[in-house]
Scaffold this motif. Sequence first.
Motif, PDB file in Angstrom:
ATOM      1  N   GLN A  73      53.959  -7.864  35.174  1.00 54.44           N
ATOM      2  CA  GLN A  73      54.255  -6.552  34.593  1.00 54.44           C
ATOM      3  C   GLN A  73      54.574  -6.668  33.106  1.00 54.44           C
ATOM      4  O   GLN A  73      54.154  -5.831  32.307  1.00 54.44           O
ATOM      5  CB  GLN A  73      55.396  -5.885  35.351  1.00 54.44           C
ATOM      6  N   LYS A  94      54.918  -1.626  47.168  1.00 57.88           N
ATOM      7  CA  LYS A  94      56.150  -1.317  46.432  1.00 57.88           C
ATOM      8  C   LYS A  94      56.246  -2.106  45.128  1.00 57.88           C
ATOM      9  O   LYS A  94      56.916  -1.685  44.191  1.00 57.88           O
ATOM     10  CB  LYS A  94      57.376  -1.575  47.309  1.00 57.88           C
ATOM     11  N   ASN A  96      53.787  -2.530  43.208  1.00 57.09           N
ATOM     12  CA  ASN A  96      52.721  -1.969  42.358  1.00 57.09           C
ATOM     13  C   ASN A  96      51.468  -2.824  42.287  1.00 57.09           C
ATOM     14  O   ASN A  96      50.744  -2.792  41.286  1.00 57.09           O
ATOM     15  CB  ASN A  96      53.228  -1.660  40.944  1.00 57.09           C
ATOM     16  N   LEU A  98      47.658  -3.571  42.885  1.00 52.27           N
ATOM     17  CA  LEU A  98      46.544  -2.631  42.944  1.00 52.27           C
ATOM     18  C   LEU A  98      45.746  -2.767  44.230  1.00 52.27           C
ATOM     19  O   LEU A  98      45.070  -1.821  44.630  1.00 52.27           O
ATOM     20  CB  LEU A  98      45.628  -2.809  41.737  1.00 52.27           C
ATOM     21  N   HIS A 120      42.156   1.422  36.661  1.00 52.17           N
ATOM     22  CA  HIS A 120      43.566   1.362  36.250  1.00 52.17           C
ATOM     23  C   HIS A 120      43.687   1.037  34.757  1.00 52.17           C
ATOM     24  O   HIS A 120      44.435   1.683  34.028  1.00 52.17           O
ATOM     25  CB  HIS A 120      44.297   0.309  37.088  1.00 52.17           C
TER      26      HIS A 120
END
Length: 184
Positions: A73, A94, A96, A98, A120
């Motif tokens: 992230q 949860k 994140n 993909l 995305h």
Amino acid sequence: MTILKAIIVDDEEFARSSLFFLLQQNCPQVEITGIARSVAEAKDILAHHPIDLIFLDIAMPGGNGFELIPDAQKHNAAVIFTTAYDQYALKAIKANALDYLLKPIDIDELKIAVDKVFQHIKRFKGQNENDERINNLASSLSSRSEIRKLTLPYGQGFKMIDIDDIIYIEADSNYSIVHLNNHE
């Protein structure tokens, strides 16, 4: 065509090489720039190379794949979990991720997952461009002197009025009635 720079993180040699082969044969828009056997090796790659996508196993000796999520992230890298365990799917959502691909990896599911990453990144890039435009507009407006006049529709044209001449503005259905100090 945009190329995604990706890494494969898996402790099993066969899993790493088969995923590498599948990507080379079916996803030419993905360039594997690194292969890691552990979370620690993956963190090192992320720290030294720009990475767009991480194919990440979960259960590995010396570290769980979820431990890499904060680093991913921080570097804006998308994550696709590639694992033999289906019980972590909710936790992956949860976190994140993909996508979540179960081993052995299905080629069609792999292609769909890579397409998700492209969509995305496209949305993320578009949002960043919009944020930049808004920030540029805000700084441009803040550097100007205070706005002193307004252009309002009037009859068949427009009229420039000084904002100091406005007494009040009245709402009338879908219209606004501007009352000026000269009784217009």
